[in-house]
Structure formats: structure tokens, C-alpha cells
Design a protein around this motif. Structure first.
Motif, short mmCIF file in Angstrom:
data_model
loop_
_atom_site.label_atom_id
_atom_site.label_comp_id
_atom_site.label_asym_id
_atom_site.label_seq_id
_atom_site.Cartn_x
_atom_site.Cartn_y
_atom_site.Cartn_z
N GLN A 129 -22.41 -35.31 -6.10
CA GLN A 129 -22.11 -36.65 -5.61
C GLN A 129 -23.35 -37.55 -5.68
OE1 GLN A 129 -18.97 -37.64 -4.82
NE2 GLN A 129 -18.46 -35.57 -5.54
N VAL A 130 -23.17 -38.74 -6.20
CA VAL A 130 -24.25 -39.71 -6.27
C VAL A 130 -24.02 -40.80 -5.23
CG1 VAL A 130 -25.39 -41.47 -7.69
CG2 VAL A 130 -24.68 -39.28 -8.71
N GLN A 131 -24.91 -40.85 -4.26
CA GLN A 131 -24.88 -41.92 -3.25
C GLN A 131 -26.07 -42.84 -3.51
OE1 GLN A 131 -22.52 -42.43 -1.09
NE2 GLN A 131 -21.39 -40.54 -1.54
N PRO A 132 -25.83 -44.02 -4.09
CA PRO A 132 -26.95 -44.90 -4.43
C PRO A 132 -27.84 -45.20 -3.23
CG PRO A 132 -24.92 -45.71 -5.38
CD PRO A 132 -24.53 -44.60 -4.45
N GLY A 133 -29.12 -44.91 -3.39
CA GLY A 133 -30.10 -45.22 -2.36
C GLY A 133 -30.84 -46.50 -2.71
N ALA A 134 -32.00 -46.69 -2.10
CA ALA A 134 -32.76 -47.93 -2.27
C ALA A 134 -33.18 -48.15 -3.72
CB ALA A 134 -33.98 -47.91 -1.36
N ILE A 135 -33.52 -47.07 -4.41
CA ILE A 135 -34.02 -47.22 -5.78
C ILE A 135 -32.90 -47.62 -6.72
CG2 ILE A 135 -35.06 -45.99 -7.73
CD1 ILE A 135 -36.62 -44.32 -5.67
N LEU A 136 -31.76 -46.93 -6.66
CA LEU A 136 -30.64 -47.30 -7.53
C LEU A 136 -30.13 -48.70 -7.22
CD1 LEU A 136 -28.38 -44.14 -8.05
CD2 LEU A 136 -30.34 -44.95 -9.37
N LYS A 137 -30.09 -49.05 -5.94
CA LYS A 137 -29.63 -50.39 -5.57
C LYS A 137 -30.57 -51.46 -6.12
CE LYS A 137 -27.19 -48.98 -1.35
NZ LYS A 137 -27.19 -49.00 0.14
N ARG A 138 -31.85 -51.16 -6.14
CA ARG A 138 -32.81 -52.12 -6.70
C ARG A 138 -32.63 -52.26 -8.21
NH1 ARG A 138 -39.44 -51.81 -6.32
NH2 ARG A 138 -39.83 -53.80 -7.41
N ILE A 158 -36.00 -38.53 -2.00
CA ILE A 158 -34.94 -37.82 -1.26
C ILE A 158 -33.55 -38.29 -1.67
CG2 ILE A 158 -36.40 -37.31 0.73
CD1 ILE A 158 -35.14 -39.67 2.16
N GLU A 159 -33.44 -39.50 -2.25
CA GLU A 159 -32.12 -39.97 -2.65
C GLU A 159 -31.62 -39.29 -3.93
OE1 GLU A 159 -31.76 -43.92 -5.05
OE2 GLU A 159 -33.35 -44.27 -3.58
N PHE A 160 -32.51 -38.58 -4.61
CA PHE A 160 -32.12 -37.92 -5.85
C PHE A 160 -31.78 -36.45 -5.61
CE2 PHE A 160 -34.91 -41.44 -7.13
CZ PHE A 160 -34.08 -42.10 -8.02
N ASN A 161 -31.00 -36.19 -4.59
CA ASN A 161 -30.62 -34.81 -4.28
C ASN A 161 -29.62 -34.24 -5.28
OD1 ASN A 161 -28.64 -36.62 -3.30
ND2 ASN A 161 -27.83 -35.05 -1.93
N TYR A 162 -29.12 -35.09 -6.17
CA TYR A 162 -28.20 -34.64 -7.21
C TYR A 162 -28.95 -34.24 -8.48
CZ TYR A 162 -28.94 -39.65 -7.83
OH TYR A 162 -29.51 -40.89 -7.92
N LEU A 163 -30.29 -34.29 -8.44
CA LEU A 163 -31.14 -33.79 -9.52
C LEU A 163 -31.79 -32.48 -9.08
CD1 LEU A 163 -33.01 -37.07 -10.60
CD2 LEU A 163 -31.01 -36.03 -11.69
N PRO A 164 -32.27 -31.65 -10.02
CA PRO A 164 -32.99 -30.45 -9.62
C PRO A 164 -34.12 -30.79 -8.65
CG PRO A 164 -32.55 -30.38 -11.97
CD PRO A 164 -32.12 -31.75 -11.49
N GLU A 165 -34.32 -29.96 -7.65
CA GLU A 165 -35.28 -30.29 -6.60
C GLU A 165 -36.72 -30.39 -7.09
OE1 GLU A 165 -36.41 -26.41 -4.23
OE2 GLU A 165 -34.24 -26.52 -4.43
N ASN A 166 -37.03 -29.77 -8.23
CA ASN A 166 -38.40 -29.86 -8.76
C ASN A 166 -38.48 -30.78 -9.98
OD1 ASN A 166 -36.93 -28.06 -10.34
ND2 ASN A 166 -38.71 -26.80 -10.85
N THR A 167 -37.56 -31.73 -10.08
CA THR A 167 -37.64 -32.74 -11.15
C THR A 167 -38.98 -33.46 -11.06
OG1 THR A 167 -35.24 -33.04 -11.16
CG2 THR A 167 -36.57 -34.82 -12.08
N GLN A 168 -39.62 -33.65 -12.20
CA GLN A 168 -40.98 -34.21 -12.20
C GLN A 168 -41.01 -35.73 -12.43
OE1 GLN A 168 -43.86 -31.97 -11.68
NE2 GLN A 168 -42.00 -31.00 -10.91
N GLY A 169 -40.15 -36.21 -13.29
CA GLY A 169 -40.12 -37.65 -13.58
C GLY A 169 -38.69 -38.14 -13.71
N VAL A 170 -38.45 -39.40 -13.35
CA VAL A 170 -37.09 -39.95 -13.38
C VAL A 170 -37.12 -41.36 -13.95
CG1 VAL A 170 -35.14 -40.73 -11.98
CG2 VAL A 170 -36.27 -38.58 -11.43
#
Length: 222
Positions: A129-138, A158-170
Motif C-alpha cells: 500500500q502506498v500512502q502519500p506522505g510529505a515528499i510525494l505530496k510535494r 519513514i513514508e517509504f515503507n513500501y520500499l525495501p527497508e535498506n533502499t539507498q536512494g530514491v
């Protein structure tokens, strides 16, 4: 051995060769009781060459910096498409995601549009599930991409909980006013400016497809 390790070894070779050469010259001088003029000249040339090699190696360290360390992302390989999408849209999404996964550092792709996750592909956690946080809303508000070069240093990660927890760049790339393409990488500071331009071009093409889809209901399955 990884490509990064191989590059590091190659960059170190001139320093190692120069240091070894200088050391051998010193040992040879120490065990030579009667130094001939020709030997002295040879030693001078050898010292200059050793110094040149060491300097070359140091310059390589600056000109060709080490690639960012990559990690193995935590998750499973997945390829999921929203079932009700038409074959045309599915094909377009599959094409775009394949290009990004094979030609950039991207390891995870999520396409969120009009409140729905249209595509999840790559290494992914169980959370879908993707819940848009501050970054996506911006991103949606400003209509400009945001590149988080080293995700772990951003409180908003923390808003990117739908990505692997050790994701390095987005990279969060807008898809018009209604969606975002989210790309995750396994190494920090890994996307080049050329990558960013290419990602923007693919996003524009996808946006056009999705806009047509939005107004042409026959593009959906009933």
C-alpha cells in the motif's frame, strides 16, 4: 570480486608499483658498498619513475573516485500489475519498467496513479500500500522530481515503507498531476544527470498513456 572492487585494485596499482620500486632501490643502495656513477644515475631515474607512479595513483584516486557501495536489498523479486488495466497499458508499463531496471541502477519500481498502485516491480517488501506522505505530496504539488541521494539520512524516509527497508536512494518522478513513479536504488548517489533526464522522458511517455487511458474507458477491461 565486484566491479567496484576491481576498479579499486586498478587505481591502487600505480601506488603499489611505485612504492615497491622505491623500496627496492633503497635496499639495493644499502647493499652496494661501492656505488658507480652509472648506478647513481640509474637510481635517480628509478626514484623519479617511482615518484611518478605514486603521483599517478594518487591522481587516479581523485579523478576516478570509488563507486558508492551497493547493498543487497531486503525483499523478494516481484512483478505485479493492477489486474483491471487493459493489455495496452500493461504492455506500456512493463516496457518502461524493464528499461529502467536494465539500464539504470534502479532495483525497485512503483507506479502510483489516481490513488492506485498500477505497478510494483523489482525487489520489494510485503507491504504494497502506498500512502502519500510529505515528499510525494510535494512532488505532486510542485510537479518536479525529488531525488533523495542517500535515503537513510532523510527523516522523511519513514513514508517509504513500501520500499525495501535498506533502499539507498530514491527518485520520485511526477506523472502529471495524478501520479508518481517511485524508483529505488541499492547504492547512494548512484543516479547520474543523464539517468535523471532519461527517467523524466520515460515518465512523460507514461503520463501521456495514462492520460489517454483516463479519458478512454475502453482502455480498461470491464
Amino acid at each position: 570480486m565486484t566491479q567496484s572492487d576491481q576498479n579499486q585494485v586498478l587505481r591502487m596499482l600505480p601506488i603499489i608499483a611505485g612504492g615497491l620500486g622505491g623500496t627496492l632501490l633503497m635496499i639495493n643502495r644499502f647493499f652496494t658498498p661501492n656505488l658507480l656513477a652509472s648506478q647513481a644515475r640509474s637510481d635517480v631515474v628509478g626514484v623519479i619513475l617511482s615518484a611518478f607512479l605514486i603521483l599517478t595513483g594518487l591522481l587516479w584516486q581523485q579523478i576516478q573516485p570509488s563507486s558508492p557501495d551497493s547493498v543487497k536489498l531486503i525483499g523478494e523479486s516481484r512483478f505485479e500489475l493492477l489486474p483491471e488495466l487493459s493489455e495496452i497499458v500493461k504492455t506500456e508499463l512493463a516496457w518502461a519498467s524493464s528499461l529502467l531496471l536494465t539500464n539504470t541502477i534502479t532495483k525497485t519500481i512503483i507506479i502510483w496513479y489516481e490513488g492506485k498502485v498500477l505497478l510494483r516491480r523489482g525487489i520489494l517488501p510485503s507491504e504494497s500500500q502506498v500512502q502519500p506522505g510529505a515528499i510525494l505530496k510535494r512532488v505532486l504539488e510542485k510537479q518536479k522530481p525529488i531525488y533523495l541521494v542517500d535515503l537513510k539520512v532523510y527523516p522523511g524516509r519513514i513514508e517509504f515503507n513500501y520500499l525495501p527497508e535498506n533502499t539507498q536512494g530514491v527518485i520520485c518522478q511526477p506523472l502529471g498531476n495524478n501520479g508518481v513513479m517511485i524508483l529505488g536504488a541499492n547504492a547512494p548517489r548512484s543516479y547520474t544527470k543523464q539517468d535523471e533526464n532519461w527517467i523524466a522522458g520515460i515518465a512523460d511517455k507514461l503520463t501521456n498513456t495514462l492520460i489517454i487511458n483516463n479519458f478512454n474507458k475502453s482502455d480498461f477491461r470491464n
